[in-house]
Design a protein around this motif. Structure first.
Motif, mmCIF file in Angstrom:
data_model
loop_
_atom_site.group_PDB
_atom_site.id
_atom_site.type_symbol
_atom_site.label_atom_id
_atom_site.label_comp_id
_atom_site.label_asym_id
_atom_site.label_seq_id
_atom_site.Cartn_x
_atom_site.Cartn_y
_atom_site.Cartn_z
ATOM 1 N N ALA A 108 59.229 -8.184 31.411
ATOM 2 C CA ALA A 108 58.772 -8.969 32.555
ATOM 3 C C ALA A 108 57.352 -9.486 32.372
ATOM 4 C CB ALA A 108 58.855 -8.137 33.826
ATOM 5 N N GLY A 109 56.606 -8.906 31.432
ATOM 6 C CA GLY A 109 55.244 -9.380 31.186
ATOM 7 C C GLY A 109 54.207 -8.832 32.137
ATOM 8 N N LEU A 110 54.505 -7.740 32.843
ATOM 9 C CA LEU A 110 53.521 -7.149 33.748
ATOM 10 C C LEU A 110 52.449 -6.408 32.969
ATOM 11 C CD1 LEU A 110 55.653 -5.605 36.659
ATOM 12 C CD2 LEU A 110 54.585 -7.850 36.549
ATOM 13 N N GLY A 111 51.306 -6.235 33.598
ATOM 14 C CA GLY A 111 50.249 -5.440 33.003
ATOM 15 C C GLY A 111 50.619 -3.965 33.051
ATOM 16 N N GLU A 114 46.319 -5.326 46.887
ATOM 17 C CA GLU A 114 45.092 -5.093 47.671
ATOM 18 C C GLU A 114 43.992 -4.469 46.820
ATOM 19 O OE1 GLU A 114 46.284 -2.641 50.871
ATOM 20 O OE2 GLU A 114 47.498 -4.189 51.869
ATOM 21 N N ALA A 115 44.396 -3.666 45.808
ATOM 22 C CA ALA A 115 43.414 -3.018 44.944
ATOM 23 C C ALA A 115 42.869 -3.954 43.869
ATOM 24 C CB ALA A 115 44.025 -1.788 44.288
ATOM 25 N N GLY A 116 43.375 -5.194 43.829
ATOM 26 C CA GLY A 116 42.875 -6.162 42.868
ATOM 27 C C GLY A 116 43.681 -6.277 41.597
ATOM 28 N N VAL A 117 44.875 -5.629 41.542
ATOM 29 C CA VAL A 117 45.743 -5.769 40.375
ATOM 30 C C VAL A 117 46.392 -7.147 40.426
ATOM 31 C CG1 VAL A 117 47.725 -4.846 39.127
ATOM 32 C CG2 VAL A 117 46.147 -3.286 40.301
ATOM 33 N N ALA A 118 46.179 -7.936 39.401
ATOM 34 C CA ALA A 118 46.550 -9.350 39.441
ATOM 35 C C ALA A 118 48.042 -9.577 39.675
ATOM 36 C CB ALA A 118 46.117 -10.031 38.146
ATOM 37 N N ASP A 119 48.896 -8.792 39.021
ATOM 38 C CA ASP A 119 50.334 -9.024 39.129
ATOM 39 C C ASP A 119 51.020 -8.043 40.073
ATOM 40 O OD1 ASP A 119 49.988 -6.797 37.581
ATOM 41 O OD2 ASP A 119 50.825 -7.667 35.749
ATOM 42 N N GLY A 120 50.266 -7.397 40.955
ATOM 43 C CA GLY A 120 50.858 -6.460 41.904
ATOM 44 C C GLY A 120 51.821 -7.129 42.865
ATOM 45 N N ASP A 121 51.556 -8.414 43.196
ATOM 46 C CA ASP A 121 52.444 -9.095 44.131
ATOM 47 C C ASP A 121 53.772 -9.504 43.500
ATOM 48 O OD1 ASP A 121 51.457 -11.009 42.459
ATOM 49 O OD2 ASP A 121 50.546 -12.250 44.012
ATOM 50 N N LEU A 122 53.942 -9.268 42.194
ATOM 51 C CA LEU A 122 55.218 -9.575 41.538
ATOM 52 C C LEU A 122 56.197 -8.405 41.591
ATOM 53 C CD1 LEU A 122 54.075 -11.451 38.299
ATOM 54 C CD2 LEU A 122 55.038 -12.437 40.381
ATOM 55 N N VAL A 123 55.718 -7.232 41.981
ATOM 56 C CA VAL A 123 56.563 -6.044 41.975
ATOM 57 C C VAL A 123 57.729 -6.190 42.947
ATOM 58 C CG1 VAL A 123 56.628 -3.580 42.513
ATOM 59 C CG2 VAL A 123 54.729 -4.522 41.184
ATOM 60 N N ALA A 124 57.465 -6.605 44.184
ATOM 61 C CA ALA A 124 58.528 -6.732 45.187
ATOM 62 C C ALA A 124 59.577 -7.776 44.792
ATOM 63 C CB ALA A 124 57.933 -7.053 46.557
ATOM 64 N N PRO A 125 59.205 -8.993 44.375
ATOM 65 C CA PRO A 125 60.240 -9.945 43.946
ATOM 66 C C PRO A 125 61.061 -9.453 42.757
ATOM 67 C CG PRO A 125 58.171 -11.081 44.352
ATOM 68 C CD PRO A 125 57.877 -9.619 44.421
ATOM 69 N N LEU A 126 60.409 -8.778 41.801
ATOM 70 C CA LEU A 126 61.156 -8.232 40.672
ATOM 71 C C LEU A 126 62.141 -7.156 41.131
ATOM 72 C CD1 LEU A 126 58.385 -7.911 37.921
ATOM 73 C CD2 LEU A 126 60.417 -9.373 37.835
ATOM 74 N N ALA A 127 61.727 -6.360 42.117
ATOM 75 C CA ALA A 127 62.619 -5.332 42.657
ATOM 76 C C ALA A 127 63.840 -5.969 43.310
ATOM 77 C CB ALA A 127 61.875 -4.458 43.664
#
Length: 610
Positions: free
Chosen positions: A119-122, A364-377
Motif C-alpha cells: 500500500a506504500g504506507l510509512g 492528529e499526531a501529524g502522521v502524513a498517511d494516517g488518514d489513509l488507514v480508514a479507507p484502506l480498511a
C-alpha cells in the motif's frame, strides 16, 4: 427545526431510526437474496451517507458516535467470548493455540510488510494498521460457517481464531499506537511499553474478576431470572469502562475474558443468555456498519491509488496464507483443512471500527498517511467479504469439508415409521440422521445403512459428535410426547420454527393437556401420533416417492392416489420440506412427493420425462 440545528440535518431520534431500519433491513434483504449481509449494510450506509448526504453521524448524532461504536464492539466481542466453551475445542485445541500464539504476531509482521511495500504506507501507519489486521472478523465468519455447513474442526478453528484474535489485534494496534505517539513526544519508550503491559494485565484481571463474580452470583441464585440479562449488560459495560480507563482499548480484552469465564461456568441459564446476546449483537453489528459506512469521506477514498489493489491482493494471496500455513507447521491437521483456513480471512466490524479510530489519531499526531488507514480498511473489508461470501461454500465443498449442498433432516426417535421415512429419503438423495437413546431402536436403521446417533440428542455428547450444520429440518417423533416437545422447543431457535416439526401428542385436544404455541414444533402428518403412524406401517402402508413433471402434475398425482398421505416434498435442488398434511401444496414440475400409500394400492408410476 431548531435554530441551532444545521440545515439538512435530522434529529438524533430520526438518525437512530435510520440506522436501525437500514441495518436490520439490509440483514433481512441479505437473508432473502442469500448475499453477504455486510456488503448490503456497507452499500446502504454509503448510499445514505457520502452519496446522498441524507445522514452524517458526526452531524446528526455528534460526539456520541465514537462511544456508541466502542460499546457496540465491546458487546460483540463479549458475545463472541460467550461462544468459546473449552469443552467444544476437542481436537482443534492445538491448532487454535498455534493460530493465536504464533499466528497473531506473525500476521502482524506480514501485514505490516504488506502495508509498507504494497500500500506504500510509512512504517508508523503500517505498524499500527498491521496490528489491527490480525483481526479476521467473527461477525463475518459466523454467517459463512452457517452458509457452508462446514465440518466441525475447521469451523472451530476459524471461529476461535476470529474471536480470540479480535482483542489481540486491537491491543497490538494500541501498543503500536502508543509507541508511535511516544516517539513523537518527550516520553521514554520503556515507560510507554510498561504502561501498555500494565494495562493489559489489569484488563485481564478485571475480566476474570467480573466474569467470576457474575457466574458465582448466578449459580447461587443471588440474581432472579428476570434480572440476569440486565445485570449482565450492566456488568459488561462496567467491565469495559473500567479497563478502558486504565488503558484505552484494553476494555476489548477485558470483556472477551469475561465472556470466556461465563461461557465455561456451565450456568443453567447460559443458553438463554447467549441467545439474547446473539440478538443484541445482530442489532449492534448492523448499527456499527451503517454508522461507519455513512461516516466515510470520499475525499479520503480518492487518495487511494492502484497500490490499494496490490495491497488487498497481497493480503489475500500472500500474508494470510503464509500466516496460517507457517503457524500450523507440525500439527496433525489434514492438508485440506489447512488450505481452507489459509484461504479464509474475511475482515469485519472490529477492523473498520478500530482502524477508523486509530487512523484519525495518527493523523492528529501529524502522521502524513494516517488518514489513509480508514479507507484502506474499508477496501479490505469489502473485498474480503465479497470474495469469501461467494467462494467460501464452494471451496469447502470442493475440498470435501462441508456437508452436502442440499441440507438434510434429523429424525429424533427410531421407529418403524421414521426408519421407513429415512429409507425413502435416503434413496431420494436427502441426508438423514436418526437419533435415539435406545440402542434397540437403531438396529434396523443401521442395517439399512442409515446414519444414526445412539444417545440423547440434547446431551453434550450430541453437541460434540453430531454435525448439526448438515441438517436444517428436525422431526421429533419418539413415543414420548413430553420429550418430543422438549426437543422441538430446544432446537427451534437453531433450526427455525418453520423447520422444526413434531408428531401429534396424545390427548392434545383436551384443554388440560393443551400447550402454549411457543412450546413444541409444527404439527406433522395431520397431527397423527406415534402409535397412529407406526400402526399404518403395521397395516401395510408403504413409503413412496414420485417425481412430478409437466405431463404428471400435482392434480394428476392426487387423482391416482386419493387416499395417499402426503408427508413432504423434495425440491429440484434436493431441499426437503415436510408438510402438516392438511392440504396438498402447490408445487411445480421437478419436485418429488414423499408419501404413504395404502396397502393393496396398485398404481402405475408415471414414465420419467425425457
Amino acid at each position: 427545526m431548531a435554530a441551532e440545528q444545521v440545515a439538512g440535518a435530522m434529529s438524533p431520534i430520526m438518525a437512530f431510526a435510520v440506522v436501525g431500519v437500514l441495518g436490520v433491513g439490509s440483514q433481512w434483504l441479505a437473508w432473502r437474496l442469500r448475499l453477504p449481509a455486510i456488503v448490503l449494510m456497507l452499500a446502504a450506509g454509503i448510499l445514505v451517507g457520502p452519496v446522498l448526504g441524507l445522514f452524517d453521524p458526526a452531524r446528526d448524532i455528534g460526539p456520541l458516535t465514537g462511544p456508541l461504536i466502542s460499546l457496540a464492539v465491546a458487546v460483540i466481542l463479549f458475545e463472541g467470548g460467550l461462544t468459546l466453551d473449552f469443552h467444544e475445542l476437542r481436537d482443534a485445541r492445538h491448532g487454535v493455540r498455534r493460530l493465536v500464539v504464533i499466528g497473531a504476531p506473525l500476521g502482524w509482521l506480514l501485514s505490516t510488510l504488506t502495508l509498507r511495500y504494497g500500500a506504500g504506507l510509512g512504517w508508523e501507519s503500517a505498524t499500527v494498521f498491521g496490528g489491527i489486521m490480525v483481526v479476521t472478523g467473527p461477525t463475518v465468519i459466523a454467517p459463512l460457517l452457517r452458509q457452508a455447513r462446514l465440518s466441525r474442526r475447521p469451523a472451530q478453528l476459524l471461529q476461535w481464531e476470529a474471536i480470540v484474535n479480535d482483542p489481540i489485534g486491537a491491543l497490538a494496534a494500541v501498543l503500536a499506537l502508543e509507541v508511535v505517539l511516544t516517539l513523537r513526544t518527550s516520553e521514554q519508550l520503556g515507560h510507554a511499553l510498561w504502561t501498555v503491559a500494565f494495562g493489559v494485565a489489569i484488563a485481564a484481571i478485571i475480566g476474570l474478576g467480573v466474569g467470576f463474580a457474575i457466574s458465582r452470583a448466578f449459580w447461587r441464585n443471588r440474581v432472579p431470572e428476570f434480572m440476569k440479562v440486565p445485570v449482565l449488560f450492566v456488568a459488561l459495560i462496567a467491565c469495559f469502562a473500567l479497563a478502558d480507563t486504565v488503558l484505552h482499548e484494553s476494555g476489548l480484552l477485558a470483556v472477551t475474558v469475561m465472556g470466556l469465564v461465563i461461557a465455561n461456568s456451565d450456568l443453567p441459564s447460559f443458553v438463554e443468555l447467549r441467545r439474547f446476546k446473539e440478538h443484541a449483537t445482530i442489532l449492534l453489528v448492523s448499527g456499527v456498519f451503517i454508522l461507519l459506512a455513512a461516516s466515510l469521506d470520499f475525499a479520503m477514498v480518492q487518495k487511494l491509488s492502484w497500490r490499494t489493489i496490490v495491497f488487498v491482493l497481497a493480503v489475500v494471496l500472500i500474508a494470510r496464507p503464509l500466516t496460517v500455513l507457517l503457524s500450523l507447521v507440525g500439527t496433525d491437521l489434514p492438508r485440506k483443512e489447512r488450505l481452507l483456513i489459509a484461504l479464509t480471512g474475511p475482515r469485519g466490524v472490529v477492523l473498520v471500527a478500530v482502524a477508523g479510530l486509530f487512523g484519525g489519531r495518527l493523523a492528529e499526531a501529524g502522521v502524513a498517511d494516517g488518514d489513509l488507514v480508514a479507507p484502506l480498511a474499508f477496501a479490505l473489508v469489502v473485498f474480503t467479504v465479497v470474495l469469501h461470501g461467494f467462494t467460501f461454500a464452494p471451496l469447502a465443498r470442493w475440498l470435501g469439508l462441508s456437508a452436502a449442498e442440499a441440507p438434510g433432516v434429523l429424525l429424533v426417535g427410531g421407529s418403524r415409521f421414521t426408519t421407513g421415512l429415512a429409507e425413502v429419503l435416503k434413496k431420494a438423495g436427502v441426508e438423514v440422521l436418526i437419533s435415539d437413546p435406545n440402542h434397540a431402536h437403531l438396529i434396523r436403521p443401521r442395517a439399512l445403512g442409515i446414519r444414526t446417533f445412539y444417545g440423547d440428542i440434547l446431551s453434550e455428547a450430541a453437541e460434540h459428535q453430531v454435525e448439526l450444520l448438515s441438517y436444517e429440518t428436525l422431526l421429533a417423533a419418539t413415543d414420548n410426547d413430553a420429550y418430543n416437545t422438549l426437543v422441538a422447543t430446544d432446537f427451534a431457535p437453531e433450526f427455525g420454527r418453520d423447520r422444526t416439526w413434531q408428531i401429534g401428542r396424545a390427548k392434545s385436544d383436551k384443554s388440560r393437556h393443551a400447550l402454549p404455541t411457543q412450546l413444541g414444533g409444527r404439527p406433522f402428518a395431520a397431527g397423527r401420533t406415534h402409535d397412529a403412524l407406526d400402526g399404518l406401517i403395521e397395516e401395510g402402508w408403504s413409503f413412496r416417492a414420485t417425481k412430478l413433471s409437466e405431463e404428471f402434475a400435482m392434480a394428476d398425482w392426487r387423482e391416482k392416489r386419493p387416499d395417499a398421505i402426503l408427508l413432504g416434498t423434495i425440491g429440484p435442488k434436493g431441499t426437503l420440506r415436510l408438510l402438516a398434511g392438511d392440504k396438498d401444496p402447490d408445487v411445480a414440475a421437478g419436485h418429488r412427493l414423499v408419501f404413504l400409500l395404502p396397502p393393496g394400492t396398485a398404481v402405475e408410476e408415471p414414465a420419467p420425462a425425457v
